[in-house]
Design an enzyme around this catalytic site. Structure first.
Site, mmCIF file in Angstrom:
data_model
loop_
_atom_site.group_PDB
_atom_site.id
_atom_site.type_symbol
_atom_site.label_atom_id
_atom_site.label_comp_id
_atom_site.label_asym_id
_atom_site.label_seq_id
_atom_site.Cartn_x
_atom_site.Cartn_y
_atom_site.Cartn_z
ATOM 1 N N HIS A 157 0.843 -1.210 0.000
ATOM 2 C CA HIS A 157 0.000 0.000 0.000
ATOM 3 C C HIS A 157 0.878 1.261 0.000
ATOM 4 O O HIS A 157 0.826 2.074 0.919
ATOM 5 C CB HIS A 157 -0.906 -0.007 1.237
ATOM 6 N N ASP A 180 -3.322 7.365 -1.449
ATOM 7 C CA ASP A 180 -4.635 7.163 -2.063
ATOM 8 C C ASP A 180 -4.413 6.544 -3.442
ATOM 9 O O ASP A 180 -3.340 6.678 -4.030
ATOM 10 C CB ASP A 180 -5.359 8.512 -2.187
ATOM 11 N N ASN A 210 -4.371 3.301 -4.305
ATOM 12 C CA ASN A 210 -3.659 2.025 -4.379
ATOM 13 C C ASN A 210 -4.453 0.943 -5.104
ATOM 14 O O ASN A 210 -3.879 0.138 -5.838
ATOM 15 C CB ASN A 210 -3.316 1.544 -2.962
ATOM 16 N N ARG A 218 -6.873 1.219 -7.531
ATOM 17 C CA ARG A 218 -6.890 1.418 -8.978
ATOM 18 C C ARG A 218 -5.517 1.172 -9.586
ATOM 19 O O ARG A 218 -5.380 0.543 -10.640
ATOM 20 C CB ARG A 218 -7.388 2.827 -9.300
ATOM 21 N N THR A 219 -4.476 1.658 -8.896
ATOM 22 C CA THR A 219 -3.114 1.434 -9.387
ATOM 23 C C THR A 219 -2.787 -0.049 -9.401
ATOM 24 O O THR A 219 -2.210 -0.570 -10.364
ATOM 25 C CB THR A 219 -2.101 2.195 -8.508
ATOM 26 N N ARG A 246 -4.843 -2.607 -9.622
ATOM 27 C CA ARG A 246 -5.573 -3.346 -10.669
ATOM 28 C C ARG A 246 -4.999 -3.054 -12.054
ATOM 29 O O ARG A 246 -4.985 -3.930 -12.933
ATOM 30 C CB ARG A 246 -7.065 -3.014 -10.584
#
Length: 251
Positions: free
Chosen positions: A176, A180, A182, A184-185, A187
């Site tokens: 992580h 903020d 994490n 979406r990044t 996936r």
């Protein structure tokens, strides 16, 4: 790897072989598929993260039209995710190995115009994950943790691409590294790995959010990545079936 996954992976590889045989696909088929997948991928990943735009509204925003009554941030999240997909597609076409720079760039795409100070930058405080038992890495350990992630990836070439992509996603989410974005990044990173392996993107559906979060938690906390790998495999298989149905070669 969970041995119960083997029949599913074999079925996916059989579908992939059918698709590989059909390549190169007609240009109009590729274009229509790409547009549909970009909309669905963007909608579902953003919806999992809390974006309230519907699939149709997401398509409208991707066409350059604002949706009334929706937050500006939600519009940015759609356009940013599209740009992140474009970056992922560029990396798929290169021989460049996975790097922290790539991961930072994906995150920068996700948060640009929303939080430019944090975009592409590792967090400088400790965080918790709402509703989860997973304890992210201490911020002071992020450089070492991310370096270890890249080192692990460079040694994981012998794994099936779907298993490797799922494990990469788990390892990233457990770290992580950002304040903020994490999910979406992560996936996007998962699908970068799949696509570099010759597989289509695995779109985790918004309606599967609870199962996805539970599987991710079980992998991060309990060390069992079987459910998450199965979910990713089923998502990749779903995309493959979409391709094959258009070509009239699905069973």
């Amino acid at each position: 790897m969970d041995s119960s996954l083997q029949p599913l992976l074999e079925a996916i590889d059989a579908d992939k072989a059918k698709l590989d045989t059909a390549n190169p696909l007609p240009l109009h088929t590729l274009q229509s598929l790409r547009e549909a997948l970009m909309s669905e991928w963007t909608y579902n990943s953003n919806a999992i993260a809390g974006n309230s735009l519907t699939l149709n509204e997401t398509k409208v925003v991707l066409d350059g039209v604002a949706v009334g009554g929706k937050l500006l941030r939600e519009h940015f999240e759609v356009l940013n995710h599209r740009d992140a997909i474009l970056f992922v597609e560029e990396r798929v076409g290169s021989d460049e190995a996975l790097s922290e720079s790539q991961i930072r760039h994906i995150h920068d795409c996700v948060l640009k115009g929303i939080d430019d100070k944090q975009a592409g930058e590792y967090r400088t405080t400790n965080v918790t994950i709402a509703g989860a038992s997973t304890k992210p890495a201490d911020f002071s350990q992020l450089p070492a943790e991310m370096a270890a992630l890249i080192a692990w990836h460079s040694s994981a070439g012998g794994m099936h691409a779907i298993v490797r992509a799922a494990q990469l996603h788990v390892r990233f989410e457990k770290i992580h590294p950002f304040a903020d974005g994490n999910g979406r990044t992560g996936r996007l990173l998962l699908n970068l790995e799949l696509m570099k392996g010759g597989y289509p993107p695995a779109i985790i559906l918004h309606e599967d959010r609870l199962a996805y979060c539970a599987a991710l938690e079980e992998a991060c906390v309990g060390g069992n990545d079987g459910p998450l790998t199965r979910l990713v495999a089923e998502a990749a298989q779903r995309t493959l079936k979409t391709y094959l149905n258009l070509l009239g070669t699905a069973e």
